[in-house]
Design a protein around this motif. Structure first.
Motif, PDB file in Angstrom:
ATOM      1  N   HIS A  34     -43.853 -34.456 -80.162  1.00  0.00           N
ATOM      2  CA  HIS A  34     -43.023 -33.347 -80.645  1.00  0.00           C
ATOM      3  C   HIS A  34     -41.643 -33.799 -81.105  1.00  0.00           C
ATOM      4  N   THR A 131     -37.331 -26.607 -77.553  1.00  0.00           N
ATOM      5  CA  THR A 131     -38.429 -27.501 -77.907  1.00  0.00           C
ATOM      6  C   THR A 131     -39.055 -27.020 -79.199  1.00  0.00           C
ATOM      7  N   THR A 132     -39.954 -27.819 -79.726  1.00  0.00           N
ATOM      8  CA  THR A 132     -40.669 -27.399 -80.927  1.00  0.00           C
ATOM      9  C   THR A 132     -41.605 -26.248 -80.582  1.00  0.00           C
ATOM     10  N   ASN A 135     -44.836 -27.293 -78.822  1.00  0.00           N
ATOM     11  CA  ASN A 135     -44.831 -28.015 -77.549  1.00  0.00           C
ATOM     12  C   ASN A 135     -45.130 -27.040 -76.403  1.00  0.00           C
ATOM     13  N   ASP A 156     -35.035 -22.970 -87.215  1.00  0.00           N
ATOM     14  CA  ASP A 156     -35.436 -24.226 -87.839  1.00  0.00           C
ATOM     15  C   ASP A 156     -34.347 -25.249 -87.531  1.00  0.00           C
ATOM     16  N   ASP A 157     -34.707 -26.288 -86.777  1.00  0.00           N
ATOM     17  CA  ASP A 157     -33.756 -27.296 -86.331  1.00  0.00           C
ATOM     18  C   ASP A 157     -33.203 -28.056 -87.539  1.00  0.00           C
ATOM     19  N   LEU A 165     -42.554 -29.924 -87.114  1.00  0.00           N
ATOM     20  CA  LEU A 165     -41.681 -30.124 -85.951  1.00  0.00           C
ATOM     21  C   LEU A 165     -40.342 -29.407 -86.089  1.00  0.00           C
ATOM     22  N   ARG A 166     -40.089 -28.855 -87.254  1.00  0.00           N
ATOM     23  CA  ARG A 166     -38.775 -28.256 -87.493  1.00  0.00           C
ATOM     24  C   ARG A 166     -38.590 -26.926 -86.759  1.00  0.00           C
ATOM     25  N   ARG A 167     -39.650 -26.120 -86.662  1.00  0.00           N
ATOM     26  CA  ARG A 167     -39.525 -24.816 -86.010  1.00  0.00           C
ATOM     27  C   ARG A 167     -39.354 -25.014 -84.510  1.00  0.00           C
ATOM     28  N   SER A 168     -38.301 -24.436 -83.968  1.00  0.00           N
ATOM     29  CA  SER A 168     -37.964 -24.625 -82.553  1.00  0.00           C
ATOM     30  C   SER A 168     -37.830 -23.283 -81.851  1.00  0.00           C
TER      31      SER A 168
END
Length: 183
Positions: A34, A131-132, A135, A156-157, A165-168
């Motif tokens: 992640h 976290t993502t 995860n 979105d990180d 992996l951008r969506r958190s």
């Protein structure tokens, strides 16, 4: 910095002997699933040096985690101020353990100790965890320790490239709203 001891774990300052297993953890694609790729040994050593320096400076941060019974280094846990480029502020709890330590309740046990330290010693009003969206294991730990998620906080990180992996997601817990002790 005093060590934090739980029934089965010790949260402590980083040691030179932690560097090899820390680098191995960060080279494990499943542990880093992640995150944006694995880390080199040099990157792992640099991160441990930053963690050590933050603990020396503040007295808290990302602590090394070892199993009390064996002294084995199994990862890290702790608290850290949220990065400036995030769309929120506060202090974040986090954890990352070697794959061989998954499924034993160690992350939950360590996270509960971190919450206790944050609320009782630092008198924080709130602690969050990020976290993502994918995860699910980490999100399960967040729920076990009493944290809750408001989907309106999802973001979105900005530090992560476009992709899955951008969506958190953000979980939070306020002082006084504690999960029951134990894994």
């Amino acid at each position: 910095m005093p060590e934090i001891r739980t029934e089965r774990l010790v949260l402590r300052q980083w040691r030179e002997s932690d560097l090899r297993p820390w680098a191995a953890m960060n080279a494990d694609r499943e542990v880093r699933e992640h995150f944006d790729g694995v880390l080199t040994r040099e990157q792992s050593e640099a991160s441990a040096a930053r963690f050590r320096a933050a603990i020396e400076q503040r007295g808290w941060g990302w602590w090394a985690v070892e199993v009390r019974e064996t002294g084995e280094f199994i990862g890290f846990t702790g608290l850290d101020p949220v990065d400036e480029d995030m769309p929120f502020t506060g202090v974040e709890a986090g954890w990352r353990l070697a794959r061989s330590s998954w499924g034993h309740g160690f992350a939950t046990e360590a996270a509960l100790a971190v919450l206790a330290f944050g609320f009782e010693t630092l008198a924080l009003p709130e602690i969050l965890a990020v976290t993502t969206a994918g995860n699910l294991r980490s999100q399960a730990v967040m729920r076990r320790i009493g944290m809750t998620r408001d989907p309106a906080d999802d973001f979105d990180d900005p530090t992560v490239p476009e992709g899955p992996l951008r969506r958190s997601v953000v979980y939070r817990i306020r002082a006084g709203l504690r999960a029951p002790a134990g894994p």
